[in-house]
Write a protein that holds these residues in place. Sequence first.
Motif, mmCIF file in Angstrom:
data_model
loop_
_atom_site.group_PDB
_atom_site.id
_atom_site.type_symbol
_atom_site.label_atom_id
_atom_site.label_comp_id
_atom_site.label_asym_id
_atom_site.label_seq_id
_atom_site.Cartn_x
_atom_site.Cartn_y
_atom_site.Cartn_z
ATOM 1 N N GLU A 115 4.056 1.113 -1.039
ATOM 2 C CA GLU A 115 4.426 1.376 -2.193
ATOM 3 C C GLU A 115 3.894 2.455 -3.782
ATOM 4 O O GLU A 115 4.057 3.223 -4.458
ATOM 5 C CB GLU A 115 4.653 0.080 -2.559
ATOM 6 C CG GLU A 115 6.567 0.052 -2.393
ATOM 7 C CD GLU A 115 6.779 -1.675 -2.488
ATOM 8 O OE1 GLU A 115 6.859 -2.303 -3.845
ATOM 9 O OE2 GLU A 115 7.506 -1.557 -1.694
ATOM 10 N N ILE A 116 2.443 1.338 -3.487
ATOM 11 C CA ILE A 116 1.102 1.733 -4.576
ATOM 12 C C ILE A 116 0.926 3.717 -4.290
ATOM 13 O O ILE A 116 0.631 4.476 -4.612
ATOM 14 C CB ILE A 116 0.436 0.935 -4.342
ATOM 15 C CG1 ILE A 116 0.005 -0.326 -4.238
ATOM 16 C CG2 ILE A 116 -0.873 1.748 -4.816
ATOM 17 C CD1 ILE A 116 -0.787 -1.200 -4.525
ATOM 18 N N ASP A 135 0.704 -1.663 0.382
ATOM 19 C CA ASP A 135 0.489 -0.078 0.024
ATOM 20 C C ASP A 135 0.617 0.763 -0.425
ATOM 21 O O ASP A 135 0.406 2.468 -1.161
ATOM 22 C CB ASP A 135 -1.056 -0.260 1.530
ATOM 23 C CG ASP A 135 -2.426 -0.897 1.164
ATOM 24 O OD1 ASP A 135 -2.375 -1.756 -0.038
ATOM 25 O OD2 ASP A 135 -2.778 -1.380 2.118
ATOM 26 N N LYS A 169 3.427 5.477 -5.376
ATOM 27 C CA LYS A 169 3.775 5.553 -6.966
ATOM 28 C C LYS A 169 2.795 6.110 -7.607
ATOM 29 O O LYS A 169 2.738 7.337 -8.616
ATOM 30 C CB LYS A 169 3.232 4.195 -7.694
ATOM 31 C CG LYS A 169 4.948 3.185 -7.321
ATOM 32 C CD LYS A 169 4.901 2.371 -8.046
ATOM 33 C CE LYS A 169 6.394 1.804 -7.934
ATOM 34 N NZ LYS A 169 6.154 -0.072 -8.465
#
Length: 181
Positions: free
Chosen positions: A124-125, A122, A128
């Motif tokens: 990392e998402i 989550d 990004k």
Amino acid sequence: MATETHEAAGHAADAAAAAPGMPQLDFSTWGNQIFWLIVTLVVIYLVLSRVALPRVGSVLADRAGAIANDIAAAEDLKQKAKEAEAAYDKALADARTEAANIVAATKAEIQADLAEATVRADAEISAKVAEGEKAIAEIRAGALEAAETVAKDTAAEIVAAFGFTAAPDAIDSAVTEKLKG
């Protein structure tokens, strides 16, 4: 010789007829026979009661003792078997409990690892997505600037194409006003 044989047979028949008969049935010897019968029965009784019956009794007592000992040993072994079965059942129950605890601990560990991996994914998402939104915002801003520049250049070219001249500040303010709405 036949006559002699015949005579001897006749004398034997006469002697047998004169004899009193079977001695057991002769009433003159019954008292003596009863006496010896009683003496024989007493001797048999004494031999049986003093020698044979005690031996048989001791054998029976030994057998009864052996049977009682065997029954007691069987009961003892039966009790030990019950205790062994109870110990086996307890060990089996303990093993099942331990296995259930191991499964629960492993499941909790896997769940914690999964939760940690989910949080990292989550994060990392989200990072990004933020980068993507920033890039989109930059592209949008660049596109708006480029569209504004293109619009200003196009407006200046159109005014020039009609043969007029316009001040660059007037074209910039007119295009900005139209783009804002």
